[in-house]
Design a protein around this motif. Structure first.
Motif, PDB file in Angstrom:
ATOM      1  N   PRO A 115      33.529  35.965  17.949  1.00  0.00           N
ATOM      2  CA  PRO A 115      32.701  37.284  16.682  1.00  0.00           C
ATOM      3  C   PRO A 115      32.240  36.124  15.898  1.00  0.00           C
ATOM      4  O   PRO A 115      30.750  37.087  15.831  1.00  0.00           O
ATOM      5  CB  PRO A 115      33.792  37.464  15.785  1.00  0.00           C
ATOM      6  CG  PRO A 115      35.007  36.808  16.224  1.00  0.00           C
ATOM      7  CD  PRO A 115      34.838  35.690  17.437  1.00  0.00           C
ATOM      8  N   HIS A 116      31.195  35.051  15.895  1.00  0.00           N
ATOM      9  CA  HIS A 116      29.953  33.873  15.784  1.00  0.00           C
ATOM     10  C   HIS A 116      29.027  34.024  16.372  1.00  0.00           C
ATOM     11  O   HIS A 116      27.741  34.060  15.726  1.00  0.00           O
ATOM     12  CB  HIS A 116      30.911  32.857  14.785  1.00  0.00           C
ATOM     13  CG  HIS A 116      31.513  33.466  14.007  1.00  0.00           C
ATOM     14  ND1 HIS A 116      31.626  33.402  12.419  1.00  0.00           N
ATOM     15  CD2 HIS A 116      33.239  33.084  14.072  1.00  0.00           C
ATOM     16  CE1 HIS A 116      32.904  33.581  11.689  1.00  0.00           C
ATOM     17  NE2 HIS A 116      33.821  33.943  12.863  1.00  0.00           N
ATOM     18  N   TRP A 117      29.234  34.324  18.364  1.00  0.00           N
ATOM     19  CA  TRP A 117      28.336  33.967  18.573  1.00  0.00           C
ATOM     20  C   TRP A 117      27.078  34.712  18.741  1.00  0.00           C
ATOM     21  O   TRP A 117      25.840  34.510  18.638  1.00  0.00           O
ATOM     22  CB  TRP A 117      27.991  33.490  20.131  1.00  0.00           C
ATOM     23  CG  TRP A 117      29.147  32.788  20.498  1.00  0.00           C
ATOM     24  CD1 TRP A 117      30.415  32.120  20.712  1.00  0.00           C
ATOM     25  CD2 TRP A 117      28.797  31.125  20.689  1.00  0.00           C
ATOM     26  NE1 TRP A 117      31.026  31.189  21.439  1.00  0.00           N
ATOM     27  CE2 TRP A 117      29.453  30.531  21.059  1.00  0.00           C
ATOM     28  CE3 TRP A 117      27.147  30.810  20.059  1.00  0.00           C
ATOM     29  CZ2 TRP A 117      29.614  28.888  21.263  1.00  0.00           C
ATOM     30  CZ3 TRP A 117      27.075  29.297  19.706  1.00  0.00           C
ATOM     31  CH2 TRP A 117      28.368  28.548  20.655  1.00  0.00           C
ATOM     32  N   PRO A 118      27.294  36.464  18.101  1.00  0.00           N
ATOM     33  CA  PRO A 118      26.243  36.890  18.389  1.00  0.00           C
ATOM     34  C   PRO A 118      25.303  36.441  16.629  1.00  0.00           C
ATOM     35  O   PRO A 118      23.875  36.324  17.351  1.00  0.00           O
ATOM     36  CB  PRO A 118      26.832  38.729  17.483  1.00  0.00           C
ATOM     37  CG  PRO A 118      27.910  38.439  18.057  1.00  0.00           C
ATOM     38  CD  PRO A 118      28.573  36.857  18.498  1.00  0.00           C
ATOM     39  N   VAL A 119      25.465  35.931  15.978  1.00  0.00           N
ATOM     40  CA  VAL A 119      24.863  35.218  14.605  1.00  0.00           C
ATOM     41  C   VAL A 119      23.617  34.388  15.480  1.00  0.00           C
ATOM     42  O   VAL A 119      22.317  34.138  15.337  1.00  0.00           O
ATOM     43  CB  VAL A 119      25.633  34.504  13.608  1.00  0.00           C
ATOM     44  CG1 VAL A 119      25.000  33.885  12.691  1.00  0.00           C
ATOM     45  CG2 VAL A 119      26.264  36.599  12.998  1.00  0.00           C
ATOM     46  N   VAL A 120      24.278  33.280  16.168  1.00  0.00           N
ATOM     47  CA  VAL A 120      23.913  32.495  16.824  1.00  0.00           C
ATOM     48  C   VAL A 120      22.940  32.558  17.543  1.00  0.00           C
ATOM     49  O   VAL A 120      21.571  32.437  18.179  1.00  0.00           O
ATOM     50  CB  VAL A 120      25.198  31.048  17.346  1.00  0.00           C
ATOM     51  CG1 VAL A 120      24.428  30.142  18.005  1.00  0.00           C
ATOM     52  CG2 VAL A 120      25.565  30.700  16.571  1.00  0.00           C
ATOM     53  N   ASP A 121      23.189  33.678  18.359  1.00  0.00           N
ATOM     54  CA  ASP A 121      22.009  34.098  19.423  1.00  0.00           C
ATOM     55  C   ASP A 121      21.194  34.698  18.633  1.00  0.00           C
ATOM     56  O   ASP A 121      19.804  34.438  19.407  1.00  0.00           O
ATOM     57  CB  ASP A 121      22.600  35.699  20.522  1.00  0.00           C
ATOM     58  CG  ASP A 121      23.852  35.006  21.821  1.00  0.00           C
ATOM     59  OD1 ASP A 121      24.276  33.162  21.452  1.00  0.00           O
ATOM     60  OD2 ASP A 121      24.962  35.306  22.097  1.00  0.00           O
ATOM     61  N   ALA A 122      20.951  35.470  18.694  1.00  0.00           N
ATOM     62  CA  ALA A 122      20.431  35.849  16.961  1.00  0.00           C
ATOM     63  C   ALA A 122      19.360  34.966  16.727  1.00  0.00           C
ATOM     64  O   ALA A 122      17.631  35.404  16.085  1.00  0.00           O
ATOM     65  CB  ALA A 122      20.583  37.485  15.553  1.00  0.00           C
ATOM     66  N   ALA A 123      19.864  34.470  15.823  1.00  0.00           N
ATOM     67  CA  ALA A 123      18.889  33.169  15.154  1.00  0.00           C
ATOM     68  C   ALA A 123      18.469  32.415  16.312  1.00  0.00           C
ATOM     69  O   ALA A 123      16.906  31.764  16.342  1.00  0.00           O
ATOM     70  CB  ALA A 123      19.871  32.142  15.138  1.00  0.00           C
TER      71      ALA A 123
END
Length: 155
Positions: A115-123
């Motif tokens: 669930p946290h990868w989208p935040v990393v991908d967006a950054a």
């Protein structure tokens, strides 16, 4: 994370093309000569970059390649995605779903990090999108003038 050779070469090729922007059209062979890349590699990249809407070919006596839009409107993220596809750090990224709506990750159903990868991908994509082709094509400055800003990731 490290860019693939093709993504790296695409950035080099687009930077060379940007240096011609507004002056003259350029051929794939000229880009190969200027960058030191093999002509077949540049031809392959020109095809991908054109398909992604970053380069435009013009036929005829005054033909050649031109940027499809101003260099300030083309980002490092655009170039990388033209060659590599969506920018994503993990195999389970929403951006990497296949045509059946699945990922290549075998841990998908039990993974607590997913669930946290989208935040990393967006950054990551945001940081790459913040660097324009016009910046890359500009003459190099000293290290203190070009030091990147710190990126904060909030989950």
């Amino acid at each position: 994370m490290r860019l693939s050779s093709m993504a790296d070469y695409a950035v080099v090729t687009m930077t060379a093309a940007a240096r011609h922007c507004g002056h003259a059209r350029v051929s794939a062979q000229q880009l190969a000569d200027e960058t030191g890349l093999p002509a077949p590699t540049v031809q392959k990249l020109v095809s991908k970059l054109s398909a992604a809407g970053l380069l435009r070919g013009m036929r005829g006596a005054g033909g050649g390649l031109v940027l499809a839009r101003p260099s300030a409107a083309i980002s490092l993220a655009d170039i990388i995605e033209a060659v590599e596809g969506p920018i994503a750090m993990a195999a389970c990224s929403e951006r990497l779903r296949n045509e059946k709506g699945r990922h290549d990750c075998t841990l998908e159903s039990a993974c607590l990090v997913r669930p946290h990868w989208p935040v990393v991908d967006a950054a990551l994509r945001g940081a790459l999108a913040g660097v324009s082709l016009s910046q890359l094509a500009a003459p190099a400055r000293t290290a203190t003038q070009t030091a990147p800003a710190m990126i904060e990731i909030h989950a």
